[in-house]
Design a protein around this motif. Structure first.
Motif, mmCIF file in Angstrom:
data_model
loop_
_atom_site.group_PDB
_atom_site.id
_atom_site.type_symbol
_atom_site.label_atom_id
_atom_site.label_comp_id
_atom_site.label_asym_id
_atom_site.label_seq_id
_atom_site.Cartn_x
_atom_site.Cartn_y
_atom_site.Cartn_z
ATOM 1 N N GLY A 14 29.677 -46.000 49.440
ATOM 2 C CA GLY A 14 28.778 -45.037 48.802
ATOM 3 C C GLY A 14 27.948 -45.654 47.702
ATOM 4 O O GLY A 14 27.864 -45.117 46.602
ATOM 5 N N ALA A 17 22.977 -49.079 49.587
ATOM 6 C CA ALA A 17 22.611 -49.099 51.010
ATOM 7 C C ALA A 17 22.962 -47.766 51.659
ATOM 8 O O ALA A 17 22.193 -47.230 52.472
ATOM 9 N N LEU A 50 24.489 -51.561 34.912
ATOM 10 C CA LEU A 50 25.842 -51.692 34.353
ATOM 11 C C LEU A 50 25.932 -52.861 33.379
ATOM 12 O O LEU A 50 26.610 -52.768 32.354
ATOM 13 N N SER A 51 25.267 -53.972 33.712
ATOM 14 C CA SER A 51 25.353 -55.152 32.837
ATOM 15 C C SER A 51 24.289 -55.111 31.744
ATOM 16 O O SER A 51 24.247 -56.006 30.901
ATOM 17 N N ALA A 111 28.773 -49.838 54.798
ATOM 18 C CA ALA A 111 28.020 -50.194 53.583
ATOM 19 C C ALA A 111 28.994 -50.249 52.410
ATOM 20 O O ALA A 111 28.761 -49.644 51.363
ATOM 21 N N ALA A 114 30.416 -55.340 48.175
ATOM 22 C CA ALA A 114 31.184 -56.557 47.912
ATOM 23 C C ALA A 114 32.176 -56.269 46.795
ATOM 24 O O ALA A 114 31.978 -55.372 45.987
ATOM 25 N N LEU A 131 32.957 -57.017 36.549
ATOM 26 C CA LEU A 131 31.955 -55.973 36.291
ATOM 27 C C LEU A 131 31.308 -55.609 37.617
ATOM 28 O O LEU A 131 30.410 -56.301 38.099
ATOM 29 N N ARG A 132 31.800 -54.548 38.210
ATOM 30 C CA ARG A 132 31.225 -54.099 39.491
ATOM 31 C C ARG A 132 30.998 -52.589 39.495
ATOM 32 O O ARG A 132 30.098 -52.103 40.132
ATOM 33 N N GLU A 161 23.929 -61.993 32.249
ATOM 34 C CA GLU A 161 23.436 -60.713 31.712
ATOM 35 C C GLU A 161 24.440 -60.108 30.730
ATOM 36 O O GLU A 161 24.047 -59.535 29.706
ATOM 37 N N ALA A 246 33.332 -56.604 51.017
ATOM 38 C CA ALA A 246 34.472 -55.664 51.009
ATOM 39 C C ALA A 246 34.664 -55.153 52.430
ATOM 40 O O ALA A 246 34.343 -54.004 52.755
ATOM 41 N N TRP A 249 38.873 -54.297 55.802
ATOM 42 C CA TRP A 249 39.319 -53.132 56.574
ATOM 43 C C TRP A 249 38.750 -53.090 57.997
ATOM 44 O O TRP A 249 39.237 -52.312 58.820
ATOM 45 N N GLY A 277 23.538 -53.981 53.328
ATOM 46 C CA GLY A 277 23.896 -54.276 51.943
ATOM 47 C C GLY A 277 24.778 -55.510 51.821
ATOM 48 O O GLY A 277 24.843 -56.358 52.715
ATOM 49 N N PHE A 323 15.179 -61.198 43.930
ATOM 50 C CA PHE A 323 16.004 -60.512 42.940
ATOM 51 C C PHE A 323 15.378 -60.674 41.562
ATOM 52 O O PHE A 323 14.450 -61.466 41.364
ATOM 53 N N SER A 325 16.504 -60.558 37.137
ATOM 54 C CA SER A 325 17.571 -60.497 36.139
ATOM 55 C C SER A 325 16.910 -60.304 34.776
ATOM 56 O O SER A 325 15.893 -60.943 34.485
HETATM 57 C C1 LIG Z 1 26.673 -55.394 37.183
HETATM 58 C C2 LIG Z 1 25.702 -55.653 38.282
HETATM 59 C C3 LIG Z 1 24.365 -55.950 37.971
HETATM 60 C C4 LIG Z 1 23.457 -56.216 38.986
HETATM 61 N N1 LIG Z 1 22.167 -56.527 38.644
HETATM 62 C C5 LIG Z 1 21.270 -56.832 39.619
HETATM 63 C C6 LIG Z 1 19.938 -57.183 39.282
HETATM 64 O O1 LIG Z 1 19.561 -57.207 38.113
HETATM 65 N N2 LIG Z 1 19.088 -57.496 40.301
HETATM 66 C C7 LIG Z 1 19.461 -57.490 41.617
HETATM 67 O O2 LIG Z 1 18.657 -57.811 42.507
HETATM 68 N N3 LIG Z 1 20.739 -57.139 41.964
HETATM 69 C C8 LIG Z 1 21.643 -56.818 41.001
HETATM 70 N N4 LIG Z 1 22.932 -56.474 41.336
HETATM 71 C C9 LIG Z 1 23.324 -56.455 42.768
HETATM 72 C C10 LIG Z 1 23.077 -55.097 43.420
HETATM 73 O O3 LIG Z 1 23.441 -54.051 42.568
HETATM 74 C C11 LIG Z 1 23.886 -55.040 44.726
HETATM 75 O O4 LIG Z 1 23.320 -56.021 45.582
HETATM 76 C C12 LIG Z 1 23.844 -53.678 45.386
HETATM 77 O O5 LIG Z 1 24.487 -52.710 44.579
HETATM 78 C C13 LIG Z 1 24.548 -53.721 46.745
HETATM 79 O O6 LIG Z 1 24.558 -52.427 47.281
HETATM 80 P P1 LIG Z 1 25.614 -52.035 48.431
HETATM 81 O O7 LIG Z 1 25.295 -50.630 48.807
HETATM 82 O O8 LIG Z 1 25.636 -53.066 49.476
HETATM 83 O O9 LIG Z 1 27.045 -52.120 47.739
HETATM 84 P P2 LIG Z 1 27.642 -51.396 46.470
HETATM 85 O O10 LIG Z 1 26.560 -50.950 45.545
HETATM 86 O O11 LIG Z 1 28.700 -52.305 45.943
HETATM 87 O O12 LIG Z 1 28.344 -50.078 47.070
HETATM 88 C C14 LIG Z 1 29.473 -50.161 47.901
HETATM 89 C C15 LIG Z 1 30.354 -48.957 47.629
HETATM 90 O O13 LIG Z 1 31.355 -48.901 48.638
HETATM 91 C C16 LIG Z 1 32.602 -48.636 48.030
HETATM 92 N N5 LIG Z 1 33.674 -49.177 48.896
HETATM 93 C C17 LIG Z 1 34.182 -50.431 48.941
HETATM 94 N N6 LIG Z 1 35.152 -50.507 49.889
HETATM 95 C C18 LIG Z 1 35.242 -49.277 50.451
HETATM 96 C C19 LIG Z 1 36.029 -48.725 51.480
HETATM 97 N N7 LIG Z 1 36.925 -49.461 52.171
HETATM 98 N N8 LIG Z 1 35.845 -47.435 51.806
HETATM 99 C C20 LIG Z 1 34.943 -46.648 51.148
HETATM 100 N N9 LIG Z 1 34.179 -47.126 50.144
HETATM 101 C C21 LIG Z 1 34.304 -48.429 49.809
HETATM 102 C C22 LIG Z 1 32.525 -49.321 46.691
HETATM 103 O O14 LIG Z 1 33.468 -48.759 45.790
HETATM 104 C C23 LIG Z 1 31.090 -49.020 46.310
HETATM 105 O O15 LIG Z 1 30.981 -47.774 45.667
HETATM 106 C C24 LIG Z 1 23.874 -56.188 40.340
HETATM 107 C C25 LIG Z 1 25.207 -55.891 40.663
HETATM 108 C C26 LIG Z 1 26.113 -55.629 39.642
HETATM 109 C C27 LIG Z 1 27.548 -55.329 40.001
#
Ligand SMILES: Cc1cc2nc3c(=O)[nH]c(=O)nc-3n(C[C@H](O)[C@H](O)[C@H](O)COP(=O)(O)OP(=O)(O)OC[C@H]3O[C@@H](n4cnc5c(N)ncnc54)[C@H](O)[C@@H]3O)c2cc1C
Length: 410
Positions: A14, A17, A50-51, A111, A114, A131-132, A161, A246, A249, A277, A323, A325
């Protein structure tokens, strides 16, 4: 195009992506159920703040949500929060949750993002964390508000950051980095050294080529020992040593838990199963390979592409990865693929924090990094894109005729 279905789309994960996929489906008229299953108790939210603002205390959890509760109700997107995807049966088209619930789907998006890599010697200490998540950011905020000595393990962009935000709060910061020059393998030694100098100029103690040997404390880390014997006292430790998909599973489903290979529409090798994602490894038509990125722009784009592909559309080949920063009031931006560059041209004044770097391979621009030059990025992107023009951009699409819409909505 929309389709009629009973089970609709299930999205495991959630974050960004997931949100973009759900929005795309609804915007394009998809009327069947859409369900998002997320391990966190939070509705989908944005991680980059977050950061930055959340750690600094200038934004809270509400401010970083993609949409308010009304949006999910108005768009009939069901949020199943605090539940983990634990497995899938692609033949039965079922997702298993950690409470033994089974959710049927017509199309599944994986989705799950990581997860931060752990340092076993620091696990179990209450004041050592990655920090995630919003919860992690809350712990960081509390540590920074206390004014203290923060140790950051790892000088990647998250660590940088956090260091920048902490320094702006007047916190004493030490970065412990195992490499002699951080990010040298990706951005080159010159840029890696510039990053170290940037932080040192801002009062961060940056220890490079430094390995953690042990951690001591009673429930909380109080002292870290480096190989060589140096001891660092600390009030909190942020572990920023990278992330891994991640996806444990999905083991046994036929998909790779080390990163789920997709075409650039997000289709996996399994019919009706998509990934997008940080968890995914989409085919990159410029590198002729499946490549994982861990950036906002890619996760957003891939979520949209997967939603469109579920509706039978064929997305265009992806844009170059990029990306950004934000540190010390500077915006650092990057576009392209610097891997394999054999020449790095610096233009401007690195000492003045105002420059760009062009990465070339055999005389051809392949990537660029800009520091405090936001207007230059689009031109750099065009320059790099143009170097691929005329080349046959490879495509890879999985044969998934069963993904085609079965029936248009009336
Ligand atoms: C602190 C921080 C700062 C960032 N700053 C930048 C930036 O400045 N510029 C940039 O380009 N990118 C940045 N990023 C990277 C960017 O935020 C990520 O690339 C993006 O959030 C990825 O999105 P996603 O949907 O793939 O995964 P996520 O946003 O990680 O979402 C995945 C979700 O799935 C949930 N999940 C995990 N396993 C399971 C499961 N088995 N079942 C159900 N749910 C599950 C997780 O808890 C999470 O809520 C940053 C990331 C972080 C952590």
């Amino acid at each position: 195009m929309s389709r009629r279905s009973e089970a609709g789309v299930v999205i495991a994960g959630g974050g960004l992506a997931a949100q973009r996929c759900a929005e795309t489906l609804r915007k394009r008229g998809f009327e069947a159920p859409v369900r998002i299953v997320c391990a966190e108790d939070e509705a989908p939210y944005d991680r980059p703040p977050l950061s930055k603002d959340v750690a600094a205390g200038t934004a809270d959890g509400e401010a970083v949500r993609f949409r308010d509760a009304d949006w999910y109700a108005d768009n009939a997107v069901e949020l199943i929060l605090g539940r983990r995807a634990a497995g899938l049966d692609p033949d039965a088209r079922e997702l298993f949750l950690d409470d033994d619930t089974r959710l049927g789907w017509d199309e599944l998006l994986i989705a799950t993002g990581a997860a931060p890599r752990e340092l076993p010697m620091l696990s179990g200490f209450a004041n050592a964390f990655p920090l995630r998540t919003l919860a992690d950011a809350g712990r960081l905020r509390a540590a920074l508000a206390g004014g203290s000595h923060l140790v950051i393990v790892g000088a990647g962009f998250i660590g940088q950051e956090v260091a920048a935000t902490a320094r702006r709060q007047g916190v004493e910061v030490t970065i412990v980095e195992a490499l002699d020059v951080p990010l040298a393998g990706i951005l080159g030694e010159r840029v890696g050294r510039w990053i170290v100098d940037l932080h040192r100029d801002e009062g961060v103690r940056v220890l490079t080529g430094a390995m953690l040997e042990s951690a001591a404390g009673n429930g909380r880390v109080e002292e870290l020992t480096l190989a060589g014997g140096e001891k660092l006292e600390c009030d909190a430790v942020v572990v920023g040593v990278g992330v891994a998909p991640a996806a444990a599973w999905v083991a046994g489903s036929g998909l790779d838990p080390a990163g789920i290979a997709t075409d650039y529409a997000g289709r996996t090798g399994l019919p009706h199963v998509y990934a997008a994602g940080d968890v995914s490894r989409p085919f990159d038509p410029r590198l002729f390979d499946h490549v994982r990125t861990e950036h906002w722009d890619a996760a957003s784009r891939q979520g949209v592409a997967a939603g469109a592909a579920m509706l039978g559309e064929t997305p265009r080949p992806p844009a170059l990865p990029s990306f950004w920063s934000d540190q010390y009031g500077l915006r650092i931006q990057y576009v392209g693929h610097a891997e394999g560059a054999d020449e790095i041209r610096v233009c401007g004044e690195p000492g003045e924090r105002d420059f760009h770097v062009l990465y070339q391979c055999a005389g051809t621009p392949v990537a660029a990094l800009t520091v405090d030059r936001p207007r230059e990025l689009a031109a750099m992107r065009r320059l790099i894109e143009s170097s691929y023009e005329g080349d046959a951009v490879a495509t890879e699409t999985y044969e998934t005729p069963t993904n085609a819409p079965e029936e248009a909505m009336p």
